[in-house]
Design a protein around this motif. Structure first.
Motif, PDB file in Angstrom:
ATOM      1  N   GLY A 286      27.435  49.806  48.994  1.00  0.00           N
ATOM      2  CA  GLY A 286      26.039  49.283  49.492  1.00  0.00           C
ATOM      3  C   GLY A 286      25.861  48.125  48.607  1.00  0.00           C
ATOM      4  N   SER A 287      24.325  47.989  48.451  1.00  0.00           N
ATOM      5  CA  SER A 287      23.846  46.736  47.795  1.00  0.00           C
ATOM      6  C   SER A 287      24.471  46.649  46.418  1.00  0.00           C
ATOM      7  CB  SER A 287      22.540  46.799  47.992  1.00  0.00           C
ATOM      8  OG  SER A 287      21.714  47.979  47.203  1.00  0.00           O
ATOM      9  N   GLN A 288      24.719  47.891  45.631  1.00  0.00           N
ATOM     10  CA  GLN A 288      25.243  47.629  44.555  1.00  0.00           C
ATOM     11  C   GLN A 288      26.596  47.587  44.306  1.00  0.00           C
ATOM     12  OE1 GLN A 288      23.797  51.063  41.844  1.00  0.00           O
ATOM     13  NE2 GLN A 288      22.469  51.680  43.147  1.00  0.00           N
ATOM     14  N   SER A 289      27.227  46.913  45.068  1.00  0.00           N
ATOM     15  CA  SER A 289      28.475  46.551  45.325  1.00  0.00           C
ATOM     16  C   SER A 289      28.384  45.156  44.237  1.00  0.00           C
ATOM     17  CB  SER A 289      28.994  45.926  46.563  1.00  0.00           C
ATOM     18  OG  SER A 289      29.130  46.908  47.646  1.00  0.00           O
ATOM     19  N   ASN A 290      29.608  45.177  43.356  1.00  0.00           N
ATOM     20  CA  ASN A 290      29.790  44.140  42.396  1.00  0.00           C
ATOM     21  C   ASN A 290      31.092  42.957  42.662  1.00  0.00           C
ATOM     22  OD1 ASN A 290      29.861  42.608  40.127  1.00  0.00           O
ATOM     23  ND2 ASN A 290      30.268  44.278  38.821  1.00  0.00           N
ATOM     24  N   LEU A 291      30.467  41.999  43.220  1.00  0.00           N
ATOM     25  CA  LEU A 291      31.488  40.969  43.594  1.00  0.00           C
ATOM     26  C   LEU A 291      32.099  40.128  42.523  1.00  0.00           C
ATOM     27  CD1 LEU A 291      29.654  39.489  46.494  1.00  0.00           C
ATOM     28  CD2 LEU A 291      31.411  40.850  46.726  1.00  0.00           C
ATOM     29  N   THR A 292      31.803  40.258  41.389  1.00  0.00           N
ATOM     30  CA  THR A 292      32.087  39.786  40.120  1.00  0.00           C
ATOM     31  C   THR A 292      33.513  40.435  39.769  1.00  0.00           C
ATOM     32  OG1 THR A 292      30.733  41.376  38.648  1.00  0.00           O
ATOM     33  CG2 THR A 292      30.132  39.082  39.122  1.00  0.00           C
ATOM     34  N   LYS A 293      33.713  41.632  40.186  1.00  0.00           N
ATOM     35  CA  LYS A 293      34.915  42.693  40.158  1.00  0.00           C
ATOM     36  C   LYS A 293      35.954  41.922  40.735  1.00  0.00           C
ATOM     37  CE  LYS A 293      33.612  46.549  37.834  1.00  0.00           C
ATOM     38  NZ  LYS A 293      34.445  47.306  37.078  1.00  0.00           N
ATOM     39  N   LEU A 294      36.020  40.958  41.586  1.00  0.00           N
ATOM     40  CA  LEU A 294      37.119  40.431  42.351  1.00  0.00           C
ATOM     41  C   LEU A 294      37.898  39.640  41.370  1.00  0.00           C
ATOM     42  CD1 LEU A 294      35.354  39.742  45.879  1.00  0.00           C
ATOM     43  CD2 LEU A 294      36.953  41.508  44.849  1.00  0.00           C
ATOM     44  N   THR A 295      37.078  38.952  40.100  1.00  0.00           N
ATOM     45  CA  THR A 295      37.721  38.353  39.174  1.00  0.00           C
ATOM     46  C   THR A 295      38.556  39.010  38.319  1.00  0.00           C
ATOM     47  OG1 THR A 295      35.861  38.147  37.715  1.00  0.00           O
ATOM     48  CG2 THR A 295      35.974  36.613  39.512  1.00  0.00           C
ATOM     49  N   GLU A 296      38.649  40.375  38.420  1.00  0.00           N
ATOM     50  CA  GLU A 296      39.404  41.334  37.487  1.00  0.00           C
ATOM     51  C   GLU A 296      40.618  41.509  38.217  1.00  0.00           C
ATOM     52  OE1 GLU A 296      37.154  44.731  36.326  1.00  0.00           O
ATOM     53  OE2 GLU A 296      35.352  43.267  35.855  1.00  0.00           O
ATOM     54  N   ALA A 297      41.777  41.312  37.305  1.00  0.00           N
ATOM     55  CA  ALA A 297      42.925  41.574  37.767  1.00  0.00           C
ATOM     56  C   ALA A 297      43.383  43.103  38.226  1.00  0.00           C
ATOM     57  CB  ALA A 297      44.136  41.331  36.935  1.00  0.00           C
ATOM     58  N   GLN A 298      42.709  44.114  37.390  1.00  0.00           N
ATOM     59  CA  GLN A 298      42.800  45.607  37.526  1.00  0.00           C
ATOM     60  C   GLN A 298      42.309  45.992  38.862  1.00  0.00           C
ATOM     61  OE1 GLN A 298      44.298  47.600  35.420  1.00  0.00           O
ATOM     62  NE2 GLN A 298      43.881  49.397  36.870  1.00  0.00           N
ATOM     63  N   VAL A 299      41.327  45.209  39.437  1.00  0.00           N
ATOM     64  CA  VAL A 299      40.760  45.612  40.914  1.00  0.00           C
ATOM     65  C   VAL A 299      42.116  45.333  41.902  1.00  0.00           C
ATOM     66  CG1 VAL A 299      39.199  44.774  42.528  1.00  0.00           C
ATOM     67  CG2 VAL A 299      38.511  45.280  40.202  1.00  0.00           C
ATOM     68  N   TRP A 300      42.562  44.264  41.734  1.00  0.00           N
ATOM     69  CA  TRP A 300      43.646  43.669  42.813  1.00  0.00           C
ATOM     70  C   TRP A 300      44.896  44.914  42.614  1.00  0.00           C
ATOM     71  CZ3 TRP A 300      43.047  40.213  46.527  1.00  0.00           C
ATOM     72  CH2 TRP A 300      41.999  39.434  46.428  1.00  0.00           C
ATOM     73  N   LYS A 301      45.206  45.325  41.295  1.00  0.00           N
ATOM     74  CA  LYS A 301      46.391  46.098  40.999  1.00  0.00           C
ATOM     75  C   LYS A 301      45.896  47.438  41.842  1.00  0.00           C
ATOM     76  CE  LYS A 301      48.761  48.916  37.493  1.00  0.00           C
ATOM     77  NZ  LYS A 301      47.978  49.919  37.610  1.00  0.00           N
ATOM     78  N   ASP A 302      44.429  47.865  41.678  1.00  0.00           N
ATOM     79  CA  ASP A 302      44.502  49.452  42.096  1.00  0.00           C
ATOM     80  C   ASP A 302      44.258  49.256  43.859  1.00  0.00           C
ATOM     81  OD1 ASP A 302      43.844  50.585  39.975  1.00  0.00           O
ATOM     82  OD2 ASP A 302      41.630  50.210  39.693  1.00  0.00           O
ATOM     83  N   ALA A 303      43.913  48.076  44.317  1.00  0.00           N
ATOM     84  CA  ALA A 303      43.901  47.922  45.744  1.00  0.00           C
ATOM     85  C   ALA A 303      45.330  47.928  46.213  1.00  0.00           C
ATOM     86  CB  ALA A 303      43.284  46.493  46.304  1.00  0.00           C
ATOM     87  N   SER A 304      46.187  47.185  45.591  1.00  0.00           N
ATOM     88  CA  SER A 304      47.756  47.304  45.793  1.00  0.00           C
ATOM     89  C   SER A 304      48.594  48.337  45.762  1.00  0.00           C
ATOM     90  CB  SER A 304      48.545  46.374  44.950  1.00  0.00           C
ATOM     91  OG  SER A 304      47.760  45.071  45.141  1.00  0.00           O
ATOM     92  N   THR A 305      48.075  49.266  44.685  1.00  0.00           N
ATOM     93  CA  THR A 305      48.762  50.612  44.595  1.00  0.00           C
ATOM     94  C   THR A 305      48.371  51.528  45.693  1.00  0.00           C
ATOM     95  OG1 THR A 305      47.086  50.980  42.911  1.00  0.00           O
ATOM     96  CG2 THR A 305      49.542  50.417  42.052  1.00  0.00           C
TER      97      THR A 305
END
Length: 633
Positions: A286-305
């Motif tokens: 919801g509203s507490q989503s943190n769009l700044t996380k998109l700049t972190e490479a770990q987030v993209w790795k977790d999404a890929s795996t």
């Protein structure tokens, strides 16, 4: 006379001279009268969706979404789904359907990489051992839910128990801990309080009753018999469902693949009506989503795996299930339906999970991050604890664990079918008439191999196997798979094979898939693999580290699987004839047996004359041949 003539014609056209042993479980209406086909398109779709939608969709995806910025995580997740998930799923589906073979024989296309298929089967075999154990956990909890109140709703009087329904707080007065309060009635200044970690009732029940968990891998202890009996029941259910292969499992999935959605919707409707549910959903997406996380490479790795593992790519199951399709089935549309359904299920399950966890946090007056746990902790501690707080709690608990049971069974069905199919394809003269016996034998062996996982140290073995076998090893196998298909066998040749099944497509249609298969997908897999190895940590469970010998066992499993690739390649090179270059060249070219299974589907490209011509060219010396160039032919 007319019926006799038609049957004679049908047997002539649809026979395969290489295989004369017909599976007695094959139906007369099957296109492939020797190997069998799905009874209907619905059974294939439900089986594949059931295989893709596993326990990770229920307990891993919601946690990763919460951990990586809530709704913001969906952006990298769906990006990775488009550039890695769907292309690889499409590739594996087409690969299996074209030749109607399992993940070992399918490498007749590139014989030198047949070890990749053997590795996939070994991964599936080892993972099936502990996956059966997780199904046994679900069975045990489902049976335990048939009582009121639920046995994990309050602390049990056990020796050395530190269970409490509320955190214990000690007050530091002049350096002395003089007394303790609960969190609610503590009057100490915040700087003078010391919170003592306590087990919740559900955590106590999981550790002390369900698992009877020992202190570590060194302390094996006896077999936990209630889990061993549930493991036996799980094995019996799987064997019964697969007794006739896809002909019986295809009927079972009408229930096991659809029932989880009914339960998820029931739990979601019940969850959103509870007080505090909105807070849980806000934390999830919801509203507490943190769009700044998109700049972190770990987030993209977790999404890929998560995309990679949730679709079961690299396990051999997708190829196996598609190998029973009719030759002209449109696997392109199937790939989109299955992958998008899988992603939608993950998102929907997250709403059901976090709405009830939000209510639990509200009930206990604690931040929601205090009740959220990952994987086993979410499925067998946090969520059961939340359900115990609801009215008619046994009903919700039974539904939840029955859902976990059906979700797990669907994936286990496909895992066993991978092993069975490979044995049937390799030794048709031995096993074709003994499919039922073979299925029972495989289920029995998996049961016996699973017994160490239901000892008091069983959860450590489950965690160890999961960490070493179902992790980055799959990335290596998938990378070799896409290199073998696109760069050795030939990406354009593979596209022509697909067009034999679904019809001619335009250059623009294939432009995206060429970009993914040749460049985007393998590059991303390499990046994820390197990152996984760089950030590799030794697995542990609940803070308990594994002994060195345990880690050595885990590495032995990993090395054994990966060594199968070069071992099989060296064996084939030794068996081949000619100079070293001729041997390598011949093993990087399709074998004589590589073609559509039935004569009627081979057309001119795979006619006997073309195959003989191709094989004769393989034996001729060619000084200026680049193997990689075959990808553009």
């Amino acid at each position: 006379m007319r019926e006799y003539s038609w049957n004679s014609f049908k047997n002539l056209i649809f026979r395969n001279p290489a295989v004369v042993y017909q599976d007695p479980h094959v139906d007369n209406g099957d296109e492939n009268t020797e190997r069998g086909n799905w009874a209907s398109k619905r059974e294939y779709m439900l089986s594949t969706i059931g295989y893709a939608v596993g326990l990770g969709n229920i307990w891993r995806f919601p946690y990763l979404t919460y951990k990586n910025g809530g709704g913001a995580f969906l952006i990298p997740y769906f990006v990775m789904l488009v550039v890695t998930g769907i292309p690889l799923f499409f590739l594996e589906s087409a690969f299996g359907q074209f030749c109607s073979q399992g993940p070992i024989n399918i490498w007749r296309s590139v014989p030198i990489l047949q070890g990749v298929g053997v590795g996939m089967v070994m991964v599936t075999l080892i993972v099936s051992i502990y996956y059966n154990v997780i199904i046994a956990y679900s069975l045990y909890y489902m049976f335990a839910s048939f009582q009121f109140p639920l046995p994990w709703s309050s602390c049990l009087s056990l020796p050395d128990s530190n269970c409490s329904t509320t955190p214990q707080v000690y007050c530091n007065v002049s350096g002395v801990l003089v007394t303790n309060w609960t969190q609610e009635n503590s009057t100490c200044p915040s700087s003078d309080t010391i919170t003592v970690p306590m087990q919740s009732p559900s955590e106590q029940y999981w550790d002390r009753v369900a698992l009877q968990r020992s202190s570590g891998l060194d302390e094996t202890g006896p077999v936990v018999w209630h889990l061993a009996l549930c493991l036996l029941l799980s094995s019996l259910i799987v064997a019964a469902a697969l007794i006739r292969g896809i002909k019986s499992s295809g009927k079972v999935v009408y229930f096991t693949a659809t029932f989880p959605y009914v339960v998820i919707l029931i739990l979601l409707i019940r969850g959103v009506t509870l007080e505090g549910a909105r807070d849980g959903i806000e934390f999830y997406i919801g509203s507490q989503s943190n769009l700044t996380k998109l700049t972190e490479a770990q987030v993209w790795k977790d999404a890929s795996t998560q995309t990679f593992y949730s679709l079961s790519i690299g396990w051999g199951g997708v190829m196996t299930l598609s190998s029973y399709n009719n030759f002209h089935n449109n696997m392109f549309k199937d790939a989109f339906v299955v992958t998008l359904t899988n992603a939608g299920t993950s998102v929907l399950a997250g709403f059901a999970i976090f709405s009830i966890l939000g209510h639990m946090a509200h009930f206990q007056q604690v931040p929601i991050e205090k009740v959220v746990k990952a994987e086993f902790g979410l499925a067998f501690i946090a969520y059961p604890d939340a359900l115990s707080k609801l009215p008619i709690s046994p009903l919700w608990s039974i539904l939840f664990f029955f859902m976990l049971l059906t979700v797990g069974l669907d994936s286990q069905f496909a895992g066993i079918e991978v092993i069975t199919t490979c044995l049937l394809d390799a030794f048709p003269q031995i096993f074709k008439s003994k499919r039922a016996l073979l299925t029972v034998a495989i289920s029995s062996v998996l049961y016996l191999l699973g017994l160490p996982c239901v000892t008091r140290a069983g959860i450590y073995w489950v965690t160890l196997i999961d960490g070493f076998v179902a992790g980055w090893v799959l990335l290596v196998l998938a990378l070799l798979e896409i290199i073998g298909v696109c760069y050795i066998y030939g990406g354009n040749r593979f596209i022509k094979d697909i067009e034999m099944m679904i019809g001619k497509k335009s250059f623009l249609f294939w432009l995206w898939w060429r970009a993914c298969w040749f460049f985007i997908t393998p590059c991303l897999i390499v990046v994820i693999l390197i990152w996984s190895l760089v950030s590799l940590e030794s697995p542990s469970y609940s803070g308990v580290q594994f002994p060195e010998w345990g880690l050595a066992v885990g590495w032995c499993m990993t090395v054994f699987i990966l060594l199968l690739v070069p071992i099989v390649a060296v064996y084939k090179l030794m068996k081949a004839e000619g100079s070293p270059w001729k041997r390598l060249k011949s093993l990087c070219s399709p074998a004589e047996e590589w073609h559509p299974y039935l004569d009627i589907h081979r057309g001119e490209r795979y006619s006997e004359q073309r195959i003989r011509l191709r094989m004769s060219h393989k034996t001729e010396p060619e000084a200026n041949v680049n193997v990689i160039s075959s990808s553009w032919l």
